[in-house]
Design a protein around this motif. Structure first.
Motif, mmCIF file in Angstrom:
data_model
loop_
_atom_site.group_PDB
_atom_site.id
_atom_site.type_symbol
_atom_site.label_atom_id
_atom_site.label_comp_id
_atom_site.label_asym_id
_atom_site.label_seq_id
_atom_site.Cartn_x
_atom_site.Cartn_y
_atom_site.Cartn_z
ATOM 1 N N SER A 112 -5.513 -7.658 -10.993
ATOM 2 C CA SER A 112 -4.087 -7.865 -11.241
ATOM 3 C C SER A 112 -3.367 -6.538 -11.413
ATOM 4 C CB SER A 112 -3.893 -8.736 -12.494
ATOM 5 O OG SER A 112 -4.503 -10.003 -12.335
ATOM 6 N N LEU A 113 -3.970 -5.639 -12.179
ATOM 7 C CA LEU A 113 -3.339 -4.332 -12.402
ATOM 8 C C LEU A 113 -3.357 -3.481 -11.138
ATOM 9 C CD1 LEU A 113 -4.828 -3.484 -15.929
ATOM 10 C CD2 LEU A 113 -2.627 -4.547 -15.388
ATOM 11 N N VAL A 114 -4.548 -3.407 -10.523
ATOM 12 C CA VAL A 114 -4.655 -2.593 -9.304
ATOM 13 C C VAL A 114 -3.802 -3.182 -8.187
ATOM 14 C CG1 VAL A 114 -6.255 -1.755 -7.532
ATOM 15 C CG2 VAL A 114 -6.952 -1.778 -9.936
ATOM 16 N N GLY A 115 -3.810 -4.523 -8.090
ATOM 17 C CA GLY A 115 -3.007 -5.186 -7.068
ATOM 18 C C GLY A 115 -1.530 -4.895 -7.220
ATOM 19 N N ALA A 116 -1.055 -4.895 -8.471
ATOM 20 C CA ALA A 116 0.366 -4.585 -8.711
ATOM 21 C C ALA A 116 0.689 -3.167 -8.266
ATOM 22 C CB ALA A 116 0.694 -4.768 -10.191
ATOM 23 N N LEU A 117 -0.226 -2.232 -8.547
ATOM 24 C CA LEU A 117 0.002 -0.845 -8.130
ATOM 25 C C LEU A 117 -0.020 -0.716 -6.605
ATOM 26 C CD1 LEU A 117 0.369 2.113 -8.918
ATOM 27 C CD2 LEU A 117 -2.134 2.295 -9.064
ATOM 28 N N TYR A 122 2.656 0.041 -1.466
ATOM 29 C CA TYR A 122 2.761 -0.439 -0.090
ATOM 30 C C TYR A 122 4.192 -0.832 0.258
ATOM 31 C CZ TYR A 122 1.670 -3.143 4.107
ATOM 32 O OH TYR A 122 1.627 -3.625 5.393
ATOM 33 N N LEU A 123 4.845 -1.561 -0.678
ATOM 34 C CA LEU A 123 6.213 -2.005 -0.377
ATOM 35 C C LEU A 123 7.218 -0.865 -0.438
ATOM 36 C CD1 LEU A 123 6.446 -5.440 -2.254
ATOM 37 C CD2 LEU A 123 6.032 -5.008 0.168
ATOM 38 N N THR A 124 6.983 0.083 -1.329
ATOM 39 C CA THR A 124 7.953 1.169 -1.491
ATOM 40 C C THR A 124 7.770 2.272 -0.459
ATOM 41 O OG1 THR A 124 7.948 0.709 -3.868
ATOM 42 C CG2 THR A 124 8.927 2.792 -3.154
ATOM 43 N N PHE A 125 6.513 2.600 -0.181
ATOM 44 C CA PHE A 125 6.249 3.725 0.711
ATOM 45 C C PHE A 125 5.418 3.327 1.928
ATOM 46 C CE2 PHE A 125 6.113 5.105 -3.779
ATOM 47 C CZ PHE A 125 7.333 5.735 -3.833
ATOM 48 N N SER A 135 10.798 10.076 -3.761
ATOM 49 C CA SER A 135 12.016 10.788 -4.149
ATOM 50 C C SER A 135 12.530 10.168 -5.440
ATOM 51 C CB SER A 135 13.068 10.680 -3.041
ATOM 52 O OG SER A 135 13.448 9.324 -2.846
ATOM 53 N N TRP A 136 13.461 10.897 -6.080
ATOM 54 C CA TRP A 136 14.015 10.374 -7.332
ATOM 55 C C TRP A 136 14.731 9.052 -7.115
ATOM 56 C CZ3 TRP A 136 12.430 12.107 -11.758
ATOM 57 C CH2 TRP A 136 11.968 13.419 -11.886
ATOM 58 N N SER A 137 15.298 8.861 -5.962
ATOM 59 C CA SER A 137 16.033 7.617 -5.709
ATOM 60 C C SER A 137 15.100 6.428 -5.496
ATOM 61 C CB SER A 137 16.924 7.792 -4.467
ATOM 62 O OG SER A 137 16.135 8.100 -3.321
ATOM 63 N N SER A 138 13.859 6.697 -5.109
ATOM 64 C CA SER A 138 12.914 5.593 -4.871
ATOM 65 C C SER A 138 12.163 5.177 -6.129
ATOM 66 C CB SER A 138 11.906 5.996 -3.792
ATOM 67 O OG SER A 138 11.105 7.097 -4.216
ATOM 68 N N ILE A 139 12.190 6.007 -7.154
ATOM 69 C CA ILE A 139 11.423 5.697 -8.376
ATOM 70 C C ILE A 139 11.930 4.432 -9.071
ATOM 71 C CG2 ILE A 139 10.875 6.516 -10.698
ATOM 72 C CD1 ILE A 139 10.593 9.307 -9.561
ATOM 73 N N PRO A 140 13.235 4.222 -9.275
ATOM 74 C CA PRO A 140 13.683 2.982 -9.945
ATOM 75 C C PRO A 140 13.242 1.724 -9.203
ATOM 76 C CG PRO A 140 15.440 4.599 -9.942
ATOM 77 C CD PRO A 140 14.373 5.141 -9.048
ATOM 78 N N SER A 141 13.391 1.740 -7.875
ATOM 79 C CA SER A 141 12.981 0.550 -7.122
ATOM 80 C C SER A 141 11.476 0.357 -7.195
ATOM 81 C CB SER A 141 13.440 0.678 -5.665
ATOM 82 O OG SER A 141 12.842 1.818 -5.042
ATOM 83 N N ALA A 142 10.717 1.467 -7.198
ATOM 84 C CA ALA A 142 9.254 1.358 -7.314
ATOM 85 C C ALA A 142 8.858 0.761 -8.655
ATOM 86 C CB ALA A 142 8.611 2.727 -7.115
ATOM 87 N N ALA A 144 10.679 -1.207 -10.510
ATOM 88 C CA ALA A 144 11.060 -2.616 -10.516
ATOM 89 C C ALA A 144 10.018 -3.465 -9.784
ATOM 90 C CB ALA A 144 12.440 -2.779 -9.876
ATOM 91 N N VAL A 145 9.551 -2.957 -8.632
ATOM 92 C CA VAL A 145 8.519 -3.687 -7.883
ATOM 93 C C VAL A 145 7.227 -3.765 -8.693
ATOM 94 C CG1 VAL A 145 7.078 -3.641 -5.812
ATOM 95 C CG2 VAL A 145 9.508 -3.114 -5.643
ATOM 96 N N LEU A 146 6.868 -2.650 -9.360
ATOM 97 C CA LEU A 146 5.646 -2.624 -10.166
ATOM 98 C C LEU A 146 5.694 -3.647 -11.289
ATOM 99 C CD1 LEU A 146 2.926 -1.282 -10.852
ATOM 100 C CD2 LEU A 146 4.194 0.361 -12.256
ATOM 101 N N VAL A 147 6.842 -3.698 -11.984
ATOM 102 C CA VAL A 147 6.979 -4.664 -13.086
ATOM 103 C C VAL A 147 6.939 -6.097 -12.563
ATOM 104 C CG1 VAL A 147 8.551 -5.530 -14.849
ATOM 105 C CG2 VAL A 147 8.225 -3.059 -14.574
ATOM 106 N N ALA A 148 7.651 -6.363 -11.484
ATOM 107 C CA ALA A 148 7.690 -7.723 -10.939
ATOM 108 C C ALA A 148 6.319 -8.151 -10.430
ATOM 109 C CB ALA A 148 8.721 -7.807 -9.817
#
Length: 393
Positions: A112-117, A122-125, A135-142, A144-148
């Protein structure tokens, strides 16, 4: 690795997996998720692998988890976007926590933890989004994806863990109920065995003594003595048979009551032993002021019965002294008889005390809340017991 499932569970899992497979493969063929034919083929491969993981999820959570990871890797190799078949991952994580072994349980948590990472990276980069760098602009979205992703995957695993806890609690309760039932049954068997021993052993001791007397009477004393001895044998055997039948009835029907002798039956007990050729002297001082409880009467009768039976078996055939002292709070019992040197009786409470009689007497006294000691003293075997009156029932 492999769990045992009922035929119904297997059929349900196969039918559910078949339905899931038809839906996800149809989605790959007609859903327009693959821009190229190659993407469609890769998507069908992922759908089939996830369908297999779903089919064996309860049969083998470990194989199901491994298949789900294989499906995820196959999906990421060509850079496919998320598919409908990925829903199977949540069911796989659930079963690893609910039905997996301890190792699989924690592998599911780690997945579950590794899968979330992995999903976040994968989705962000991932290549299907152009493979943009960090980049700094991609960190917030990353984040958010990690938490979700972490929340969704861990939620499935946590629900399975709660189910696992409920299953273990139910199994523990069932095991406790079985243990209590077995303990009650064992206590009942011991009690019935004790009653059988008390009834049969005493009656057989009297019958044997009378049979020996009849044999000697026929040889010397004449037919009248033999007739008396045979009459005593017949009466004792009939009484024992009636008691055994009552005990067997109790075995068949738990609501039936077995034979419960009282103090009024002591005279008959003394008479049987005297008829077997043993001189019994009884001293009751002080006498009971009121009628004792049924449990006290039963304990006193059974202790005296076994003590007199031991005197018949192991004594030298001379006098037996019985003393009863009915105090306000207890009754003291003492039985004394000389020991036949050829038939030594083991001492109660010692390592040699393997006889059922001494064990039975000790148990009778303990069940009534009292104590009992027995042993040989200068050629005299003495049984002493003390049974509380107010604590026995």
């Amino acid at each position: 690795m492999i769990r045992s499932l009922t035929p119904t569970q297997l059929v349900v899992d196969m039918m559910l997996a078949a339905f899931f497979g038809v839906v996800v493969v149809s989605n790959e063929l007609f859903g327009g998720l693959g821009p190229t034919r190659q993407d469609t083929l890769w998507g069908i491969a992922v759908a089939l692998i996830m369908t297999g993981a779903l089919a064996v999820r309860r049969w083998s959570p470990a194989i199901s988890l491994a298949a789900a990871w294989c499906g995820a890797i196959v999906q990421m190799l060509p850079g496919l976007s998320p598919r409908l078949s990925d829903i199977a991952i949540f069911a796989v994580l659930y079963v690893t926590a609910a039905y997996g072994t301890r190792l699989v349980f924690w592998l599911g948590f780690a997945s579950s933890l590794v899968g979330a990472l992995v999903i976040t990276l994968y989705l962000t980069f991932g290549p299907f989004l152009g493979g943009g760098g960090i980049s700094w602009s991609s960190i917030p979205s990353a984040l958010a994806v990690l938490v979700a992703a972490g929340f969704a995957l861990l939620l499935s695993w946590t629900v399975g863990a709660l189910v696992r806890t409920a299953i273990r609690a139910r199994q523990n309760r069932a095991a406790q109920v079985r243990a209590e039932s077995e303990a009650i049954a064992e206590q009942e068997r011991v009690r019935i065995a004790r009653d059988m021993h008390d009834v049969v052993a005493h009656s057989l001791a009297v019958v044997i003594a009378q049979a020996d007397g009849a044999r000697y009477a026929i040889a010397g004393a004449g037919p009248d003595a033999a007739t008396t001895a045979l009459s005593t044998i017949s009466t004792t055997a009939r009484s024992a048979l009636a008691d055994v039948r009552l005990l067997l009835t109790r075995l068949r029907h738990s609501e039936e009551s077995g034979p419960q002798p009282t103090l009024a039956d002591l005279e008959g007990l003394y008479a049987d032993v005297r008829a077997a050729g043993l001189d019994v002297a009884v001293d009751v001082d002080p006498a009971p002021r009121t009628e004792p409880g049924a449990g006290v009467q039963l304990a006193v009768f059974r202790i005296l019965q076994e003590a007199l039976t031991n005197a018949l078996r192991h004594g030298d055939g001379s006098r037996v002294d019985v003393a009863l002292a009915w105090h306000a709070d207890r009754v003291d019992i003492e039985v004394r008889n000389r020991v036949d040197p050829a038939a030594r009786v083991p001492v109660a409470g010692s390592t040699a005390a393997h006889g059922h009689g001494l064990i039975g007497m000790t148990e009778r006294a303990q069940l009534a809340g009292g104590r009992l000691g027995a042993g040989e003293q200068n050629g005299v075997f003495v049984v002493r017991a003390s049974v509380p009156i107010e604590n026995a029932s």
